[in-house]
Design an enzyme around this catalytic site. Sequence first.
Site, PDB file in Angstrom:
ATOM      1  N   ARG A  16       0.819  -1.210   0.000  1.00 36.93           N
ATOM      2  CA  ARG A  16       0.000   0.000   0.000  1.00 36.93           C
ATOM      3  C   ARG A  16       0.856   1.265   0.000  1.00 36.93           C
ATOM      4  NH1 ARG A  16      -3.695  -2.087   4.936  1.00 36.93           N
ATOM      5  NH2 ARG A  16      -1.893  -3.445   5.177  1.00 36.93           N
ATOM      6  N   LYS A 352      33.932  25.477   2.073  1.00 37.68           N
ATOM      7  CA  LYS A 352      34.073  24.024   2.160  1.00 37.68           C
ATOM      8  C   LYS A 352      35.394  23.692   2.808  1.00 37.68           C
ATOM      9  CE  LYS A 352      36.265  21.596  -0.399  1.00 37.68           C
ATOM     10  NZ  LYS A 352      37.028  20.860  -1.405  1.00 37.68           N
ATOM     11  N   ASN A 378      39.924  40.250   6.199  1.00 40.17           N
ATOM     12  CA  ASN A 378      38.754  40.673   5.444  1.00 40.17           C
ATOM     13  C   ASN A 378      38.896  40.140   4.028  1.00 40.17           C
ATOM     14  OD1 ASN A 378      36.327  42.724   5.506  1.00 40.17           O
ATOM     15  ND2 ASN A 378      37.354  42.875   3.525  1.00 40.17           N
ATOM     16  N   TYR A 388      41.306  24.071  -7.093  1.00 39.75           N
ATOM     17  CA  TYR A 388      41.259  22.828  -7.864  1.00 39.75           C
ATOM     18  C   TYR A 388      41.809  23.064  -9.257  1.00 39.75           C
ATOM     19  CZ  TYR A 388      38.943  18.619  -9.770  1.00 39.75           C
ATOM     20  OH  TYR A 388      38.665  17.413 -10.347  1.00 39.75           O
TER      21      TYR A 388
HETATM   22  C1  UD1 Z   1      -2.616  -5.828  11.382  1.00 38.69           C
HETATM   23  C2  UD1 Z   1      -3.624  -6.634  12.230  1.00 38.69           C
HETATM   24  C3  UD1 Z   1      -4.825  -5.765  12.540  1.00 38.69           C
HETATM   25  C4  UD1 Z   1      -4.367  -4.526  13.260  1.00 38.69           C
HETATM   26  C5  UD1 Z   1      -3.289  -3.792  12.490  1.00 38.69           C
HETATM   27  C6  UD1 Z   1      -2.682  -2.717  13.353  1.00 38.69           C
HETATM   28  C7  UD1 Z   1      -3.432  -8.973  11.594  1.00 38.69           C
HETATM   29  C8  UD1 Z   1      -4.019 -10.086  10.815  1.00 38.69           C
HETATM   30  N1  UD1 Z   1      -4.035  -7.807  11.483  1.00 38.69           N
HETATM   31  O1  UD1 Z   1      -3.239  -5.529  10.146  1.00 38.69           O
HETATM   32  O2  UD1 Z   1      -5.749  -6.479  13.329  1.00 38.69           O
HETATM   33  O3  UD1 Z   1      -5.447  -3.655  13.514  1.00 38.69           O
HETATM   34  O4  UD1 Z   1      -2.232  -4.679  12.111  1.00 38.69           O
HETATM   35  O5  UD1 Z   1      -1.767  -1.929  12.653  1.00 38.69           O
HETATM   36  O6  UD1 Z   1      -2.472  -9.180  12.308  1.00 38.69           O
HETATM   37  N2  UD1 Z   1       4.066  -8.952   8.443  1.00 38.69           N
HETATM   38  C9  UD1 Z   1       5.008  -9.952   8.329  1.00 38.69           C
HETATM   39  N3  UD1 Z   1       4.690 -11.089   7.639  1.00 38.69           N
HETATM   40  C10 UD1 Z   1       3.495 -11.269   7.068  1.00 38.69           C
HETATM   41  C11 UD1 Z   1       2.513 -10.247   7.183  1.00 38.69           C
HETATM   42  C12 UD1 Z   1       2.830  -9.096   7.863  1.00 38.69           C
HETATM   43  O7  UD1 Z   1       6.119  -9.823   8.854  1.00 38.69           O
HETATM   44  O8  UD1 Z   1       3.289 -12.319   6.466  1.00 38.69           O
HETATM   45  C13 UD1 Z   1       4.411  -7.724   9.169  1.00 38.69           C
HETATM   46  C14 UD1 Z   1       4.396  -6.497   8.269  1.00 38.69           C
HETATM   47  O9  UD1 Z   1       5.679  -6.282   7.733  1.00 38.69           O
HETATM   48  C15 UD1 Z   1       3.974  -5.393   9.222  1.00 38.69           C
HETATM   49  C16 UD1 Z   1       3.143  -6.109  10.274  1.00 38.69           C
HETATM   50  O10 UD1 Z   1       3.463  -7.470  10.163  1.00 38.69           O
HETATM   51  O11 UD1 Z   1       5.066  -4.765   9.852  1.00 38.69           O
HETATM   52  C17 UD1 Z   1       1.652  -5.879  10.083  1.00 38.69           C
HETATM   53  O12 UD1 Z   1       1.263  -6.328   8.811  1.00 38.69           O
HETATM   54  P1  UD1 Z   1       0.179  -5.574   7.941  1.00 38.69           P
HETATM   55  O13 UD1 Z   1       0.011  -6.317   6.676  1.00 38.69           O
HETATM   56  O14 UD1 Z   1       0.483  -4.137   7.868  1.00 38.69           O
HETATM   57  O15 UD1 Z   1      -1.122  -5.815   8.855  1.00 38.69           O
HETATM   58  P2  UD1 Z   1      -2.438  -4.921   8.863  1.00 38.69           P
HETATM   59  O16 UD1 Z   1      -3.257  -5.229   7.671  1.00 38.69           O
HETATM   60  O17 UD1 Z   1      -2.125  -3.532   9.116  1.00 38.69           O
HETATM   61 CA    CA Z   2      -0.229  -2.379   9.199  1.00 40.25          CA
END
Ligand code: UD1
Ligand code: CA
Length: 449
Positions: A16, A352, A378, A388
């Site tokens: 996103r 610089k 001055n 250079y």
């Molecule tokens: C998630 C929560 C949601 C919450 C929100 C808060 C879940 C299913 N949903 O949604 O309930 O309100 O955060 O901000 O947990 N990540 C991984 N591996 C993955 C998927 C995600 O490491 O397979 C990491 C992402 O890099 C990120 C974090 O987990 O830092 C959250 O993932 P993201 O996809 O942003 O979750 P949200 O849709 O925001």
């Molecule tokens: Ca998130």
Amino acid sequence: MTEVLTIILAAGEGTRMKSGRNKVLHKLGGKPMIGHVVELAAGISDRVVCVVGHQAREVKKTASRHAELEFVHQEKQLGTGHAVQQAENYIAEHQGSVLILYGDTPLIKTSTLTGLMAGHRNSSGGMTILTAEMDDPAGYGRIIRDNSGGIKAVVEEHDADPETAAIREVNSGIYCFDSQLLLEALKQLDNDNQQGEYYLPDTMHYISKKAPLIPLKADDSREILGINDRADLAEAEGILQERIQQKHLASGVTLLDPARTYIESGVEIEQDVIIYPGSFLKGSTWIGSGTVIGPICQLDNAEIASDVRVRQGSIILQSRVDSGSTVGPYAYLRPGTEIAESCRIGNFVELKKSRVGRGSKVPHLSYVGNATIGKSCNVGAGTIFANYDGVNKYQTVLEDEVFVGSNTTLVAPVKLGRGSSTGAGSVVTKDVEENSVVLGVPARFYKKK
Ligand code: UD1
Ligand code: CA
């Protein structure tokens, strides 16, 4: 005290965000998002593990700059629950609490996390979940409570019917688990939902059968802002700026227009400093008391002593200005410049890797590169330090009390002795002795035909 293992999730790409870089590498207050989270985690945990996947190499490198931590790899990003499963070995080895943080939720405060962990320890709960009331809950998982106010489920936006979507209490993505129960619950997760992902919040269905779920509502919903897109990033930056600026205002700094001033978190400002609008203060910049900056100045890793005036449009990078000096308008101090006390660096002057001695002036339209200028010199308007020759850079030295006439070109390497002067327009290619005068390339006179 129970030991704390913190797992940071940072494997997702963050589609996103519409970026070629992993979301957590984007900066906030001059520091990568993941850096904020890693520093927080290291401050309150015995062990920190970060789940990486998308652009793992860069994320690891960046995270490691901010604290000591370990990494596990999530090959495919199949959801937040799947991400935590990758750290199973660490959870199995661990006796105590497991704190989960998301790499995209960097505004959470240490005090909120320590409160969450203390609440978890004191409640004998299996899972403590940080929630918040949001004016606009879009994009977050909604919290479903039962009749007695306990937590029943988290429903993701994709899976929510209109009635559920209207709920304003949301999941922060920050939880404290009992390690053993988390381990057991992870084994039960399925991906039976709209997105076909393994959701971490779903662990609560198993845990609730074994131990209480404890919801804890954050006082300030802005702390749990999850950064999913550029609009969230801009909002988070605004929140962070407000925090940083409140701190400076409280310690006696005047900001004429906080909304149009940008200050990174590592900047230190003493009291009675005045910052005019449009100024951009970065890195480990330090500003001493009584100094006035701006409008529209940029200071990056600059050290500015007390009672300095940095006037409109000036840029100071990795340089030092001593007390009582003035710089600008529109001066450009490039890295390695040191200006001593009571100097005047005027309009459209570029320096610089140069040192300017006490009480010296470079008032107008000059280039000073690789130079050492003594005290009380001055340097006239339009003087160019020709440092250079197309291959190498050379030094120019002005001893104390040298007077350089307007539009002089000093061809380095060259040294002007104490008390010497140059006439306007001179091109100086050889050293000048003390107390002597050199005169420029005089114009030759011809009759018109
Ligand atoms: C998630 C929560 C949601 C919450 C929100 C808060 C879940 C299913 N949903 O949604 O309930 O309100 O955060 O901000 O947990 N990540 C991984 N591996 C993955 C998927 C995600 O490491 O397979 C990491 C992402 O890099 C990120 C974090 O987990 O830092 C959250 O993932 P993201 O996809 O942003 O979750 P949200 O849709 O925001
Ligand atoms: Ca998130």
